[in-house]
Design a protein around this motif. Structure first.
Motif, short mmCIF file in Angstrom:
data_model
loop_
_atom_site.label_atom_id
_atom_site.label_comp_id
_atom_site.label_asym_id
_atom_site.label_seq_id
_atom_site.Cartn_x
_atom_site.Cartn_y
_atom_site.Cartn_z
N THR A 45 34.49 36.84 41.79
CA THR A 45 35.94 36.72 41.73
C THR A 45 36.44 37.59 40.58
OG1 THR A 45 35.77 34.43 42.48
CG2 THR A 45 37.87 35.10 41.54
N ILE A 46 37.53 38.30 40.83
CA ILE A 46 38.13 39.15 39.81
C ILE A 46 39.45 38.53 39.39
CG2 ILE A 46 39.08 41.43 39.34
CD1 ILE A 46 37.15 42.56 41.39
N SER A 47 39.66 38.42 38.09
CA SER A 47 40.90 37.82 37.59
C SER A 47 42.08 38.76 37.87
CB SER A 47 40.79 37.55 36.10
OG SER A 47 40.85 38.77 35.38
N PRO A 48 43.29 38.20 37.98
CA PRO A 48 44.47 39.03 38.24
C PRO A 48 44.71 40.10 37.16
CG PRO A 48 44.99 36.72 38.59
CD PRO A 48 43.62 36.78 38.00
N THR A 49 44.40 39.79 35.91
CA THR A 49 44.60 40.80 34.85
C THR A 49 43.65 41.97 35.03
OG1 THR A 49 43.12 39.58 33.38
CG2 THR A 49 45.50 39.16 33.16
N ASP A 74 41.07 46.60 50.18
CA ASP A 74 40.08 46.26 49.17
C ASP A 74 39.34 47.53 48.75
OD1 ASP A 74 38.64 46.73 51.46
OD2 ASP A 74 37.76 44.75 51.59
N GLY A 109 42.48 42.89 37.92
CA GLY A 109 42.99 43.57 39.10
C GLY A 109 44.13 44.52 38.77
N ALA A 110 45.03 44.09 37.90
CA ALA A 110 46.14 44.94 37.48
C ALA A 110 45.62 46.15 36.69
CB ALA A 110 47.12 44.14 36.62
N GLN A 111 44.63 45.91 35.85
CA GLN A 111 44.02 47.02 35.09
C GLN A 111 43.32 47.99 36.04
OE1 GLN A 111 41.16 45.72 32.21
NE2 GLN A 111 40.85 47.76 31.38
#
Length: 171
Positions: A12-16, A78, A18-20
């Protein structure tokens, strides 16, 4: 073949993060565009050739995302889709280089034979269609028997190839 699938790991990748990642992907894409424009400008010694090639590539990405967003595709954006877009754009730039080389053939002091525009484009498109069918045939097994990311990569690449060969190349 019927084979039991064992899931080894799920991440799982955190939203932060993902934004980076998205920000880094845009920067990398911008740098890639600049490098391709620079290389094409150096190869053809004309900036006027590199810019239309890159504009066509950007339009191709836009059209590819538009086609892929149609409701019946159920397309997931993705990492495999990004890889498919990169592959399709790379093939698209290669196709445009083929068209450019064929169009310029006979103009650089080649006096052996004068080629008509029809012959030049016919030659370019025969090469492009050969490459198109080869890549689609190579992607079909990944799409048919691939799972997860391989299927997404194959689908995105095939969509990109169809958009490129049947929309942007003729234009």
């Amino acid at each position: 073949l019927p084979v039991k699938l064992n899931i080894v790991r799920t991440d799982t990748i955190s939203p932060t993060l993902g934004a980076q990642f998205l920000s880094s992907a845009f920067r990398a894409g911008f740098v890639a565009i600049l490098v391709v424009v620079l290389m094409l400008s150096l190869a053809y010694r004309k900036f006027q050739i590199a810019i239309p090639v890159m504009m066509t590539s950007l339009l191709e990405i836009f059209l590819m995302l538009g086609v892929a967003s149609l409701p019946f595709w159920r397309w997931t954006f993705d990492l495999s889709a990004i890889a498919g877009i990169i592959a399709a754009v790379g093939i698209g730039v290669n196709d445009q280089i083929i068209i450019t080389d064929e169009a310029l053939r006979g103009m650089k002091g080649d006096t052996k034979r004068v080629f008509s525009w029809k012959e030049k484009f016919k030659s370019a498109f025969s090469i492009i269609f050969g490459a198109f069918f080869t890549v689609v045939v190579a992607m079909l097994p990944l799409f048919v028997i691939g799972a997860g990311m391989l299927k997404g990569f194959a689908l995105t690449t095939i969509i990109g190839l169809f958009v490129g060969v049947f929309i942007t190349r003729p234009a």
